[in-house]
Structures are given as C-alpha cells and as structure tokens.
Design an enzyme around this catalytic site. Structure first.
Site, PDB file in Angstrom:
ATOM      1  N   CYS A 133       0.838  -1.204   0.000  1.00  0.00           N
ATOM      2  CA  CYS A 133       0.000   0.000   0.000  1.00  0.00           C
ATOM      3  C   CYS A 133       0.874   1.256   0.000  1.00  0.00           C
ATOM      4  CB  CYS A 133      -0.987  -0.051   1.169  1.00  0.00           C
ATOM      5  SG  CYS A 133      -2.403   1.021   0.906  1.00  0.00           S
ATOM      6  N   HIS A 169      -3.785  -5.470   0.876  1.00  0.00           N
ATOM      7  CA  HIS A 169      -3.241  -5.742   2.211  1.00  0.00           C
ATOM      8  C   HIS A 169      -3.336  -7.228   2.554  1.00  0.00           C
ATOM      9  CE1 HIS A 169      -2.532  -1.687   3.766  1.00  0.00           C
ATOM     10  NE2 HIS A 169      -3.584  -1.300   3.059  1.00  0.00           N
ATOM     11  N   GLU A 172      -1.758  -8.855   4.662  1.00  0.00           N
ATOM     12  CA  GLU A 172      -1.599  -9.088   6.112  1.00  0.00           C
ATOM     13  C   GLU A 172      -2.948  -9.075   6.825  1.00  0.00           C
ATOM     14  OE1 GLU A 172      -0.904  -6.331   4.525  1.00  0.00           O
ATOM     15  OE2 GLU A 172      -1.233  -4.535   5.736  1.00  0.00           O
TER      16      GLU A 172
END
Lengths: 79, 219
Positions: free
Chosen positions: B86, B196, B198
C-alpha cells in the site's frame, strides 16, 4: 529571487480529478470549454546570484521531489 | 528470516504486518525509524501501509526521500529482499526502485473492500508457495492505487514477468492499467502491491487466503 513552479500531468495521463472538476463547472452552467486539467503550483524564495543559478536549483528540486517525472511535467519561472 | 519493518510518521499498518510476519512467516522483526541511516543486519525489509506524511505532495513522495531510504536502496542493490504494501508500494515507486506511478483512483473514491487477486508470477519470495493463476481474496484500502506507466515500460514489465498480482474477475477497484495490483523489479527481489495481504490470514479476517504469501517468506 522568486521561483514559480508549475507541475502538470503529462499529455496522455488520465486526470480523473480534472474530469470531476469539469463536471462541476458544467453543473454550474459554464460552457464553451474543454479539457480541464488539474496541476500543482509552488512558489519559493531562492537565494541565488543569477536567474540561471536559481533556475538550475529549481530544476534540481523538480527532478528530485516536486514533480514525479513518470507522470508530470514542470515549468519554472524565475522573477 | 530477519526482517526490518520501516516506520515513517503517519504509517499505521505496521502492527498487522508485524503480526503476519511473526506468526505466519516466523520472521524475527525489528522496527526501524525513518531517520536512521543504516539498516540492522536483515534479510528482508518491509514498508507497511498507512499515510506517511499525511500523503502531502504525492503519496509516498516525502517518505521516499527520507534518510533510511538510501540504505534500503543499497540493501536491494545487493540482492536483499524488499516488500512494500500500500503506502509502502507508493514509497518504493517514488524512490524509483519499482517502475511506474500510483495515481488517484479513477473513480476518485477511497476504496475499502475486498478484491480478487490473481497470482501472475509464482517465483518471487512472496509467491513461491502459490501457483500462477491462483486467486485469493484480499482487502484493499487506498485512495491512490491507480497504477500507471508508459507503454514501453508496461510491455517490458509484462514481458519479463514483473507483474506479480493482478485484480481478477472485474474487481479492479482503482482503474490500474492492465489490472495491475502488484509488481516486482527486474531481479524480483523488490515487490510492491496495493492490497493488504496481512489482513487476510486468520479466521477473524473472514478468510485465510493470503497465508501462503507469508508462508512463502518462510520458505
């Protein structure tokens, strides 16, 4: 000396913000214009012995930070 | 895997990233403040997401010129691994470590939703546990993820397998050229992506689709 720096999107790079601004101008009743492009403007006081020196330093600033030369052009005026 | 997480003022996704790296990749992480001029002994450098310097000037532009970046460029030039997610991707692009630019989303909206990603290159350090063509669900949250690059460079990126992730099934949320969601450099040791991963690794996230990406780091 004052450096006046204009950063604009290169031709061919889409400018969705310019388009939205154009739509808003239209909704206000403006007509007879086309191709609204949004850019950035920087003004800074430069200490330099000559206009050439000031322009060279402003050019460095544009190349290193003020413009992203992948998508943007810049114009410098020294007064 | 020794991992350095770079912290800039305004980044806010480092905790999630650290959790993913430690819990799934088994990495040993160390946070490095942006004013440092050298990296600790590390295999991988991760620049997480957020809004460094409030996105002033251009997203990632000011962070890209901070002191630590020189050390990160040297780390990459020596073959060290770098991952930017990002805002981290925007920062890598602004340093020139990855080609192109990330512009305002074509629909001008901040997008915060789930997209489908297809894996386009399965030989990188972040995709080796996946297969080309695999699709995963992954969240995105950004305002400036509209990938742009000139035609000639785009052809080279496509031809050299430097597209790592693409938005699949019409889920391109930002107008990116060729649905590009993530790319790598020519050597493949620097990867940047807008989504993202994660945040798609444990049951509470709804799905665990992105675990194999972090497992790849451990491999």
């Amino acid at each position: 000396m004052k450096a006046m720096i204009k950063v604009t999107l290169k031709n061919g790079v889409l400018d969705p913000q310019g388009k939205a601004i154009m739509g808003s101008l239209q909704s206000l009743g403006f007509n007879g214009y086309d191709n609204v492009r949004q850019g950035k403007y920087f003004e800074l006081d430069i200490e330099a012995f000559s206009k050439e020196e000031a322009k060279a330093r402003a050019t460095d600033m544009c190349e290193q930070l003020l413009a992203n030369t992948v998508i943007e052009n810049y114009e410098i005026e020294i007064v | 895997m020794k991992t350095a997480i770079i912290q800039f003022p305004g980044l806010n996704r480092e905790s999630d990233m650290i959790m993913a790296l430690e819990n799934v990749s088994g990495a040993k992480t160390q946070t490095v403040w942006h004013t440092e001029t050298s990296l600790p002994d590390t295999d991988l450098v991760v620049i997480p997401g957020g809004f460094s310097y409030g996105d002033y000037l251009r997203c990632g532009a000011i962070a890209a010129r901070s002191p630590i970046m020189k050390a990160i460029v040297e780390h990459a030039n020596k073959g060290g691994k770098v991952l930017g997610v990002c805002n981290g991707f925007q920062i890598l692009v602004e340093t020139g470590m990855l080609r192109g630019a990330l512009m305002r989303n074509a629909n001008l909206k901040f997008v915060c939703k789930q997209v489908q990603l297809s894996v386009e290159n399965d030989s990188t350090f972040f995709t080796s546990k996946m297969n080309k063509g695999d699709e995963v669900t992954c969240p995105v949250a950004h305002h400036d993820g509209n990938y742009f690059v000139d035609d000639e460079t785009l052809k080279r990126l496509e031809g050299d397998g430097q597209i790592v992730f693409r938005y699949a099934n019409g889920t391109n949320p930002n107008g990116s050229l060729n649905d590009i969601a993530g790319i790598c450099n020519a050597k493949g040791n620097v990867i940047g992506m807008m989504p993202h991963p994660e945040n798609m690794i444990e049951a509470l996230h709804g799905k665990t689709d992105c675990r194999p990406l972090f497992e790849s780091i451990a491999a």
